[in-house]
Structures are given as structure tokens and as C-alpha cells.
Design a protein around this motif. Structure first.
Motif, mmCIF file in Angstrom:
data_model
loop_
_atom_site.group_PDB
_atom_site.id
_atom_site.type_symbol
_atom_site.label_atom_id
_atom_site.label_comp_id
_atom_site.label_asym_id
_atom_site.label_seq_id
_atom_site.Cartn_x
_atom_site.Cartn_y
_atom_site.Cartn_z
ATOM 1 N N VAL A 155 38.053 34.196 33.081
ATOM 2 C CA VAL A 155 38.945 35.360 32.994
ATOM 3 C C VAL A 155 38.425 36.498 33.860
ATOM 4 N N GLY A 156 37.101 36.752 33.811
ATOM 5 C CA GLY A 156 36.522 37.809 34.631
ATOM 6 C C GLY A 156 36.662 37.529 36.113
ATOM 7 N N PHE A 168 40.199 38.266 37.106
ATOM 8 C CA PHE A 168 40.422 39.711 37.180
ATOM 9 C C PHE A 168 39.862 40.274 38.483
ATOM 10 N N VAL A 213 42.241 39.433 41.378
ATOM 11 C CA VAL A 213 43.438 40.291 41.386
ATOM 12 C C VAL A 213 43.092 41.690 41.878
ATOM 13 N N GLU A 214 41.971 42.217 41.418
ATOM 14 C CA GLU A 214 41.548 43.557 41.837
ATOM 15 C C GLU A 214 41.281 43.592 43.331
ATOM 16 N N TYR A 239 44.557 43.645 45.150
ATOM 17 C CA TYR A 239 45.283 44.905 44.997
ATOM 18 C C TYR A 239 44.747 45.973 45.955
#
Length: 422
Positions: free
Chosen positions: A401-402, A405, A408-409, A412
Motif C-alpha cells: 500500500v505504501g 501511494f 501515485v504521489e 501527481y
């Protein structure tokens, strides 16, 4: 019979495929320098397995036999070996096709050097000396050879001081050991043999019903058979007033005590006496490894008779070494042997002994599923039929999960208006 602070759970794994392996490996001297080598092979009970067994002597092939195992049956192969010197044997099994377990496909055996059985019998026992002298392959010494440091295969004596002699087997007659002095004593009086253990190696085919003596062993008041057992003794022959023949195992040494003196009995004039002497010689050969040689299994090395109070290095398979020190009598025991292979015992840079350790377990080779475990504490655990609940670590899931994340960061912050990269 006590409450365990935890719960024992036994979950059975699915059965493996077919397997075959060596489950026994021993040798017996047939005549002089001739040995018969026996190899036992077993397999899984549900499948027919085939293979080839090869026997090596110091790395050289000396015999080969094809193997066909019928389901549920074992096979025993015999090889003939002629040697007067100590030698090492290795049996290798090569299965045809798939084999579930490779550890049981090799076994080791050490054949000792051929020599006469060394017997110590003082001149005070002429009857025993004559009965032992007619046996083949023996060398009889008297008290002139009982010097400090002397070692014998078999000791037969009526002198208490000879109990200190080093031997693998011993028979003492005519006196009570010091640790039994409070339990039994020898008085004057006629005795008859009431019963004896006919399954004992010493008393096989020996008839004692017509033997009488004037030395009468008499137990003290309140003494029971269990009092002898607490001191490590087994009673092999009984009289009306107490035990006549006792057996005690002290480490690798086997001792017998015939409490009445044989010269004060009718035993030397009975047919039982030469049979007793022949049984005693055979016990001495077995104890000294001159008649039968058995395999050594994983777990603990057999007791080794070496120099007293000496440090030795035991090196096992893979180079794992441990230092051990012999006790006052020169015995080395309790050395762990968890892995199959050759264990070498060395004093400094000199190898003094070598022991081959094998698996040789029918249960392991057959791969038969065990449905219930029996523990010494009167506890039984049956196999679980359902799936066990187990704790599963969360850190792999949290890590993924980390990582998602962070991806995605990164996307972005790296994107530009209009989708045109800078």
C-alpha cells in the motif's frame, strides 16, 4: 499427568510420493575372516519400486544387486566379505524414477580388525580356564598380565580387586559387590536353584535345576527385588534365600555376578558349565564387536572406549567439530550425531576412531502417515481434520500500500498542464 501451559495441535501434511530406502545394515562373522553383510530395504506400501544397491569398501565397489520391492514387503540382501583388517563399508541405493527421500539411500558400517578374544582368568579358576581354552579364537591370560593399564575383552575372576580391570564384559564369582553388601550376604548352607531367566544371553540352553552349592546367598530382612533394580542390577537366577546370578550394565560394559563360588558348587561337573562358558565367550565377542557389528543411527554416537581423561575432537559431516573429554575409565559418550555421514574422532592430528551414522528408520522410509502422537506424559494428540487458524503478518500488505501511494504521489507531482512534459 499434568496440565500443559499451551495447546498441542497436530496437523497432518499430505502424503508424499513413492520412496525406497535402506532401513538396516549389519554384519556377522561366519568363520575366521569371513563376514556376512546384511542390508535391509523397505519402501512405501502403496507402490512397487525398483532400484539398484551397491556395496563399497573404502570407496571401491565390491558388490551390486538389483532391487524390486513389492508393495508392503521388505527385501534383505546378503553380501559376503573376506577381510582380517578393519575396514569401512558404505551401501548406496539408487532408485529408478522419483524418490521422495534421499537421506535413506546411503548407510555406513565399520568392520573391526580380526583378532583373538582376549580373556583374563586367574589361576584360582582352573575349571573356567579349561572350559574357555577349548573355545576357538580365544587368548587366555592369568594374573601375571593384570598390570596397570591392561585391557581385556572378557574378565572372569573370583578376586574383588580384578573388578578394576578394563574390559567390555566380565563375570565375577564367589563374592558380593560392595554396593550390594547391605542387601545380600553369603553364608554357609546348601542351596538349590529355584528359577532362572532362560532368555538371558548367558543362560541360553543352560540347565541349572540340578546345580547345588554350599555358599548360600541370603538377602537382608525387608529387602525386595526392586532394591536390586534401583542399583542397576537384574536378577537372572534365584535361590530359596536370595539371588544367585545378577547382571549389571555399566556404560558399554556388561557385568555378571555369580554369588556362590563355582568351585563350591556342582556346576563345573554339569553339562551346563561348558555351555555357560561358550555363551560367555560369545557375549565377549559381541560386546567387543568381534562377532556382530550393527549400524549406528542418527541421534547420539555410541559409547567409545578411548584413553582416560583425554580431550578428543569429533568432526562430523560438513566440518562441524566439537571437543569432548573422556572420563576416568576412558569412556566418551553423549556426542550428538544429528546428520548422516562419517564422524571422525581425533587426538591432536591423529585419527583414533571413525563412526558412520545413517538414518535407518522404517517409519521415515515408508512415509506412512501418523494419525496420533503418543507422548511419554500419557498424552495423546490426534491429527487435526480442519484448517488451522494462523496469524498472518500485515507488513507485506502495508508495504505494498505504501509503495502504491508513493507511485501515485510521484505521478501527481511530475505531471504538467496539458500533459506536456517539461
Amino acid at each position: 499427568d499434568f496440565e500443559l501451559p499451551f495447546e498441542l495441535v497436530f496437523e497432518q501434511v499430505p502424503p508424499a510420493g513413492q520412496n525406497m530406502g535402506i532401513t538396516s545394515f549389519n554384519a556377522r562373522r561366519s568363520n575366521g575372516e569371513q563376514w556376512e553383510v546384511f542390508v535391509g530395504i523397505e519402501g512405501t506400501p502403496a507402490a512397487e519400486t525398483t532400484g539398484k544397491l551397491e556395496l563399497f569398501r573404502e570407496g571401491k565397489l565390491i558388490g551390486s544387486e538389483p532391487v524390486l520391492l513389492v508393495p508392503g514387503r521388505a527385501k534383505r540382501l546378503v553380501f559376503h566379505l573376506e577381510t582380517a583388517e578393519a575396514t569401512g563399508l558404505e551401501a548406496r541405493l539408487t532408485p529408478d524414477g522419483f524418490d521422495s527421500l534421499a537421506l535413506d539411500n546411503v548407510a555406513y558400517l565399520q568392520i573391526p580388525k580380526s583378532r583373538p578374544l582376549s580373556i583374563y582368568a586367574p589361576s584360582t579358576l582352573p575349571a573356567f580356564r579349561r572350559a574357555l581354552a577349548v573355545q576357538k579364537g580365544v587368548q587366555i591370560d592369568d594374573e601375571t598380565k593384570a598390570v596397570p593399564g591392561a585391557s581385556f575383552d572378557l574378565v572372569v575372576s573370583d578376586r574383588p580387586e580384578d573388578m578394576k580391570l578394563d574390559s567390555q564384559a566380565a563375570l565375577f564369582v564367589g563374592f558380593v559387590p560392595k554396593d550390594l553388601a547391605k542387601l545380600v550376604s553369603i553364608v554357609k548352607g546348601s542351596i538349590d536353584v529355584v528359577d532362572w531367566d532362560r532368555s538371558s544371553s548367558l543362560l541360553q540352553h543352560v540347565l541349572l535345576s540340578d546345580v547345588t552349592a554350599v555358599d548360600q546367598p541370603k538377602i537382608a530382612e525387608g529387602v525386595r527385588d526392586g532394591d536390586f533394580e534401583k542399583l542397576g542390577y537384574s536378577i537372572l537366577a534365584f535361590g530359596h534365600t536370595g539371588p544367585l546370578l545378577l547382571e549389571k550394565r555399566l556404560g558399554a560394559r556388561l557385568e555378571y555376578y555369580f554369588l556362590p563360588h563355582t568351585d563350591h558348587s556342582t556346576l563345573p561337573y554339569r553339562v551346563a558349565f561348558p555351555i555357560l562358558a561358550a555363551n560367555l565367550v560369545e557375549i565377549g565377542r559381541i560386546q567387543s564387536g568381534l562377532s556382530e557389528v550393527h549400524e549406528t543411527r542418527t541421534g547420539v554416537l555410541p559409547p567409545l572406549q578411548l584413553k582416560p581423561k583425554t580431550t578428543y575432537r569429533v568432526t562430523g559431516p560438513g566440518g562441524v567439530a566439537v571437543d569432548v573429554t573422556s572420563n576416568d575409565s576412558g569412556m566418551v559418550n553423549g556426542v550428538a550425531a544429528p546428520t548422516i555421514g562419517q564422524y571422525r574422532v581425533a587426538e591432536g592430528s591423529t585419527e583414533v576412531a571413525r563412526v558412520g551414522v545413517s538414518l535407518l528408520d522404517s517409519m521415515e522410509t515408508s512415509l506412512v502417515p501418523v494419525r496420533q502422537l503418543q507422548f511419554r506424559e500419557n498424552l495423546q494428540v490426534a491429527a487435526s481434520t480442519g484448517r488451522l487458524d494462523a496469524d498472518r503478518p500485515l507488513w507485506p500488505l502495508l508495504l505494498m500500500v505504501g509503495l502504491g501511494f508513493l507511485l501515485v504521489e510521484w505521478w501527481y507531482f511530475q505531471r504538467r498542464p496539458g500533459g506536456v512534459p517539461s
